[in-house]
Design an enzyme around this catalytic site. Structure first.
Site, short mmCIF file in Angstrom:
data_model
loop_
_atom_site.label_atom_id
_atom_site.label_comp_id
_atom_site.label_asym_id
_atom_site.label_seq_id
_atom_site.Cartn_x
_atom_site.Cartn_y
_atom_site.Cartn_z
N SER A 231 -35.10 58.36 -3.05
CA SER A 231 -35.62 57.00 -3.19
C SER A 231 -35.43 56.52 -4.63
O SER A 231 -34.32 56.49 -5.13
CB SER A 231 -37.07 56.95 -2.72
OG SER A 231 -37.46 55.66 -2.35
N ASP B 212 -34.11 55.23 8.92
CA ASP B 212 -34.96 55.12 7.74
C ASP B 212 -35.53 53.70 7.70
O ASP B 212 -34.80 52.73 7.61
CB ASP B 212 -34.14 55.40 6.48
CG ASP B 212 -34.98 55.53 5.22
OD1 ASP B 212 -35.99 54.79 5.09
OD2 ASP B 212 -34.64 56.36 4.37
N HIS C 142 -38.34 58.48 6.01
CA HIS C 142 -37.74 58.25 4.71
C HIS C 142 -37.60 59.53 3.90
O HIS C 142 -37.18 59.50 2.76
CB HIS C 142 -38.61 57.24 3.95
CG HIS C 142 -38.03 56.78 2.64
ND1 HIS C 142 -36.74 56.29 2.51
CD2 HIS C 142 -38.57 56.74 1.38
CE1 HIS C 142 -36.52 55.95 1.25
NE2 HIS C 142 -37.61 56.23 0.55
#
Length: 280
Positions: A100, A232, A260
């Protein structure tokens, strides 16, 4: 296989990290995302170590057990902190992986300190397109810190911890673990300040700020592994496919299902993909 918690002083700040695997193995440094810490890699550390990788998972500045100064949470700042960490931990070069926000930091670090980075692993990574979950876009609005502070009052936190609420909301054990980690990251005033400073550096109410996909140095100089979940909900897998098309020498692994955190949901397969990538 033992996972050890260590600390170093890097550029005047205490940085905490977890380490496992043989001292002479290829080094993989892993970077977590927003409102998280090195525990996001907990399921992958031992499988990676068992495959001969010296794996190091860092608590970024402002996160986990690392120091939380009042400033220094832009991508450039995180890259500078990571460079100081490499020096303090005695790491010359490594494969750098990020999840991320950590993916965006890994790319920025590779851009600013190319001599440090042998390969990149981008896991559901930020910085490869504009789209991002609406909640994160809302968090970039001016009134979000006050609302979040109100939502994290002690009385409400006690409510969030109740198993009966978890059952009513049909939360999985992974959901509960993530909420616990997020609550730890945002439970203090310093932690929330670091979160909002880091978030606003990469996300605006309109979406992610900019894209690394045009940085040709990735395609030309750094072998890259992209890892995603096919559904996701935070950063769409379309970003992975676009990056794969833009980086013809890269590898793409897409795990079935949602979520995620493919490195947790598919930890053993993730470790196998990373070990194969590093060995190649």
């Amino acid at each position: 296989m033992v996972v050890q918690r260590r600390t170093v002083i890097a550029d005047g700040h205490r940085l905490s990290y977890q380490e496992a695997g043989p001292a002479d193995g290829p080094v993989v440094v892993l970077i977590h995302g927003l409102a998280s810490d090195s525990d996001t890699w907990d399921r992958a550390l031992v499988p990676l170590a068992e495959r001969g990788v010296r794996v190091i998972a860092v608590d970024l500045l402002g996160h986990g057990r690392s120091d939380k100064p009042t400033s220094g949470y832009l991508l450039d700042d995180f890259a500078a902190s990571l460079e100081a960490f490499f020096g303090a931990a005695g790491i010359e070069r490594a494969t750098v992986g990020g999840h991320s926000l950590g993916g965006a930091i890994a790319v920025q670090f590779g851009y600013q300190h190319p001599a440090r980075v042998e390969r990149l692993i981008l896991v559901s990574a930020g910085g490869l397109g504009r789209e991002v979950h609406p909640v994160l876009r809302a968090m970039a609005l001016p009134g979000a810190p006050l609302l979040l502070g109100a939502a994290l009052r002690p009385r409400l936190i006690r409510l969030y911890r109740r198993p009966v609420l978890h059952r009513a909301l049909r939360l999985t054990p992974d959901n509960v673990a993530n909420l616990r980690r997020t609550r730890g990251a945002l439970g203090s005033r310093d932690g929330r300040a670091a979160f909002f400073a880091a978030l606003r550096g990469v996300i605006a109410p309109s979406g992610q700020r900019g894209s690394f996909i045009e940085m040709r140095y990735l395609a030309e100089h750094v072998p890259t592994l992209l890892v995603w979940s096919e559904r996701d909900g935070v950063i769409p897998v379309a970003h992975a496919h676009a990056a794969r098309a833009h980086l013809p020498g890269s590898r793409l692994v897409v795990f079935p299902g949602g979520g995620h955190e493919p490195h947790r949901r598919n930890a053993v397969q993730f470790a196998a993909a990373v070990a194969e990538f590093v060995e190649a």
